[in-house]
Design a protein around this motif. Structure first.
Motif, PDB file in Angstrom:
ATOM      1  N   LEU A  57      47.709 -55.398 -36.983  1.00 31.04           N
ATOM      2  CA  LEU A  57      46.539 -56.266 -37.038  1.00 31.04           C
ATOM      3  C   LEU A  57      46.455 -56.825 -38.453  1.00 31.04           C
ATOM      4  O   LEU A  57      46.392 -56.066 -39.424  1.00 31.04           O
ATOM      5  N   TRP A  58      46.406 -58.154 -38.560  1.00 31.31           N
ATOM      6  CA  TRP A  58      46.509 -58.816 -39.858  1.00 31.31           C
ATOM      7  C   TRP A  58      45.425 -59.883 -39.928  1.00 31.31           C
ATOM      8  O   TRP A  58      45.510 -60.903 -39.244  1.00 31.31           O
ATOM      9  N   SER A  59      44.406 -59.658 -40.739  1.00 30.23           N
ATOM     10  CA  SER A  59      43.222 -60.514 -40.682  1.00 30.23           C
ATOM     11  C   SER A  59      42.607 -60.748 -42.057  1.00 30.23           C
ATOM     12  O   SER A  59      42.658 -59.885 -42.933  1.00 30.23           O
ATOM     13  N   SER A  60      41.986 -61.923 -42.204  1.00 27.07           N
ATOM     14  CA  SER A  60      41.261 -62.245 -43.437  1.00 27.07           C
ATOM     15  C   SER A  60      39.827 -61.721 -43.400  1.00 27.07           C
ATOM     16  O   SER A  60      39.136 -61.758 -44.428  1.00 27.07           O
ATOM     17  N   ALA A  61      39.362 -61.236 -42.237  1.00 24.59           N
ATOM     18  CA  ALA A  61      38.018 -60.637 -42.155  1.00 24.59           C
ATOM     19  C   ALA A  61      38.113 -59.196 -42.653  1.00 24.59           C
ATOM     20  O   ALA A  61      38.230 -58.236 -41.888  1.00 24.59           O
ATOM     21  N   ALA A 112      47.274 -61.765 -35.568  1.00 23.53           N
ATOM     22  CA  ALA A 112      47.013 -62.250 -36.922  1.00 23.53           C
ATOM     23  C   ALA A 112      46.170 -63.517 -36.904  1.00 23.53           C
ATOM     24  O   ALA A 112      46.153 -64.268 -35.928  1.00 23.53           O
ATOM     25  N   THR A 113      45.475 -63.744 -38.022  1.00 22.74           N
ATOM     26  CA  THR A 113      44.656 -64.949 -38.167  1.00 22.74           C
ATOM     27  C   THR A 113      45.419 -66.084 -38.839  1.00 22.74           C
ATOM     28  O   THR A 113      44.942 -67.216 -38.855  1.00 22.74           O
ATOM     29  N   ILE A 114      46.584 -65.822 -39.399  1.00 21.63           N
ATOM     30  CA  ILE A 114      47.347 -66.872 -40.076  1.00 21.63           C
ATOM     31  C   ILE A 114      47.977 -67.788 -39.036  1.00 21.63           C
ATOM     32  O   ILE A 114      48.561 -67.321 -38.048  1.00 21.63           O
ATOM     33  N   ASN A 122      41.498 -65.430 -33.710  1.00 20.27           N
ATOM     34  CA  ASN A 122      40.487 -65.398 -34.765  1.00 20.27           C
ATOM     35  C   ASN A 122      40.127 -63.948 -35.070  1.00 20.27           C
ATOM     36  O   ASN A 122      40.447 -63.034 -34.305  1.00 20.27           O
ATOM     37  N   SER A 123      39.473 -63.739 -36.191  1.00 16.47           N
ATOM     38  CA  SER A 123      39.237 -62.379 -36.677  1.00 16.47           C
ATOM     39  C   SER A 123      38.378 -61.560 -35.725  1.00 16.47           C
ATOM     40  O   SER A 123      38.604 -60.361 -35.545  1.00 16.47           O
ATOM     41  N   ALA A 124      37.403 -62.206 -35.090  1.00 14.63           N
ATOM     42  CA  ALA A 124      36.532 -61.479 -34.164  1.00 14.63           C
ATOM     43  C   ALA A 124      37.310 -61.009 -32.936  1.00 14.63           C
ATOM     44  O   ALA A 124      37.098 -59.892 -32.436  1.00 14.63           O
ATOM     45  N   ASP A 125      38.244 -61.846 -32.454  1.00 18.14           N
ATOM     46  CA  ASP A 125      39.051 -61.457 -31.297  1.00 18.14           C
ATOM     47  C   ASP A 125      39.994 -60.309 -31.638  1.00 18.14           C
ATOM     48  O   ASP A 125      40.221 -59.400 -30.827  1.00 18.14           O
ATOM     49  N   ILE A 126      40.576 -60.336 -32.827  1.00 25.01           N
ATOM     50  CA  ILE A 126      41.444 -59.230 -33.250  1.00 25.01           C
ATOM     51  C   ILE A 126      40.657 -57.929 -33.240  1.00 25.01           C
ATOM     52  O   ILE A 126      41.130 -56.898 -32.734  1.00 25.01           O
ATOM     53  N   LEU A 178      46.958 -53.605 -41.000  1.00 24.22           N
ATOM     54  CA  LEU A 178      46.989 -52.198 -40.611  1.00 24.22           C
ATOM     55  C   LEU A 178      47.813 -52.037 -39.350  1.00 24.22           C
ATOM     56  O   LEU A 178      48.048 -53.007 -38.609  1.00 24.22           O
ATOM     57  N   ILE A 179      48.261 -50.837 -39.119  1.00 20.74           N
ATOM     58  CA  ILE A 179      48.963 -50.485 -37.880  1.00 20.74           C
ATOM     59  C   ILE A 179      47.961 -49.796 -36.970  1.00 20.74           C
ATOM     60  O   ILE A 179      47.303 -48.840 -37.385  1.00 20.74           O
ATOM     61  N   HIS A 180      47.825 -50.304 -35.754  1.00 22.81           N
ATOM     62  CA  HIS A 180      46.852 -49.722 -34.834  1.00 22.81           C
ATOM     63  C   HIS A 180      47.305 -48.322 -34.411  1.00 22.81           C
ATOM     64  O   HIS A 180      48.489 -48.070 -34.218  1.00 22.81           O
TER      65      HIS A 180
END
Length: 353
Positions: free
Chosen positions: A89-93, A41-43, A70-74, A260-262
């Motif tokens: 996976l939990w991201s603001s991107a 996650a990005t939080i 960070n979002s790119a790494d996720i 989302l769930i991978h």
């Protein structure tokens, strides 16, 4: 007659309730066997700690491994399509999350909580919005006496004072969230590239997250921070009175952190329980009150500091969850966009990556 109708209604609803309870019970038993959940996650971990604690209390048999990335790494890790990709996976991107869904990396799961979400906040039962976060302007009040309330007025002020105001904003090339904000700005603002030119001439710092932008203001290194996530600004300014923020009055983008769930998740039952909990009233209440993140659910109040977001909805522009987010990820379009932004920057501040 009323007693007959009530009895019929109870008989009709009871199997649905039993089925729902049975499904949750089955998930709990499967999650108990799994015992673990890996969340990417990005939080910030500190910010999301109340949610982690509440989930742990609800499901003490699940050990949550929370990795702040960070979002790119996720996104990059997800492409590995293996255990290291994470379960949730939990991201603001938002655009990168949608690309993962579109490219087949998400597990389809119809959460029983989805009907409480706005229509624009989920897609294909594979990705769900979890928060409602307006993007704001932040500024140093001792350097900027009258902060503009619109994008047009901001552009005019920067043009009228060339080189006098130091701007901090996202690193559009390195940050997935930063690129999302700028590309969405260009959709909602017909004068975006004029604004970009004014910003570019005054940019001193390009960062990877909102907290770093706010710290630039706190330390007196920047005067204006452009495109800051509202909840971070609200939390930060409570303890740093010289740093203030405004919600743009012409339009304010609204980001929702997508979850989302991978498809390669090793702990799918635990991931489904997590998804349901985060989207539930209890989970959303914890996110709102404990983490300061306005809820995505329609049946809960939404506040950003002192602002009632439901009463100020007319100027809010939620970023729609769906395939439309893929437009600016087209390789040719993205390269052209980034080049055009790079051309607005003084040579000394252009990214080297």
């Amino acid at each position: 007659m009323h007693r007959f109708l009530l009895t019929w209604l109870c008989l009709a609803i009871s199997p649905l309730l039993l089925a729902g309870n049975g499904m949750q019970s089955g998930l709990s038993e499967a999650a108990r066997r799994e015992g673990t959940l890996l969340v990417h996650a990005t939080i910030d971990r500190e910010q999301v700690a109340p949610l982690l604690q509440a989930f742990q209390q609800r499901y003490p048999f699940i050990r949550v491994q929370y990795q702040e990335l960070n979002s790119a790494d996720i996104y990059r890790r997800a492409l590995g399509n293996n255990a290291a990709s994470g379960d949730v996976l939990w991201s603001s991107a938002m655009d990168l999350q949608i690309k993962l869904v579109n490219d087949g990396y998400a597990l389809r799961y119809s959460s029983p909580q989805k009907d409480a979400l706005p229509d624009w906040a989920s897609w294909r039962d594979e990705v769900y919005g979890t928060t409602f976060e307006p993007v704001v302007f932040a500024y140093h009040s001792q350097r900027v006496a009258h902060m503009p309330r619109t994008h047009t007025d901001l552009r005019r002020m920067l043009r009228a004072q060339p080189g006098q105001l130091r701007v901090a904003t996202y690193d559009v090339e390195a940050s997935g969230a930063g690129y999302l904000f700028f590309s969405q700005d260009s959709r909602h603002n017909a004068e975006f590239w004029d604004l970009a030119a004014a910003l570019g001439r005054n940019v001193r710092f390009q960062e990877g997250n909102s907290l770093t932008l706010l710290r630039r203001l706190q330390q007196g290194e920047a005067d204006i921070a452009y495109n800051v996530l509202g909840p971070y600004a609200v939390s930060f300014t409570r303890h740093q009175p010289q740093v203030r923020w405004v919600l743009p009055q012409d339009y304010a983008l609204v980001v929702t952190r997508l979850m989302l769930i991978h498809k390669a998740a090793r702990h799918t039952a635990a991931a489904k329980l997590w998804t349901d909990f985060v989207l539930s009233r209890d989970g959303q209440h914890v996110l709102s009150q404990g983490s300061g993140l306005p809820p995505i659910r329609e049946d809960l109040p939404r506040q950003l500091g002192h602002i009632d977001l439901k009463r100020n909805a007319a100027n809010l522009r939620p970023i729609q969850v769906g395939s439309g987010l893929l437009v600016y990820l087209d390789t040719a379009k993205k390269s052209l966009f980034l080049k055009r932004w790079r051309d607005q920057l003084p040579a000394a501040t252009r990214p080297t990556h």
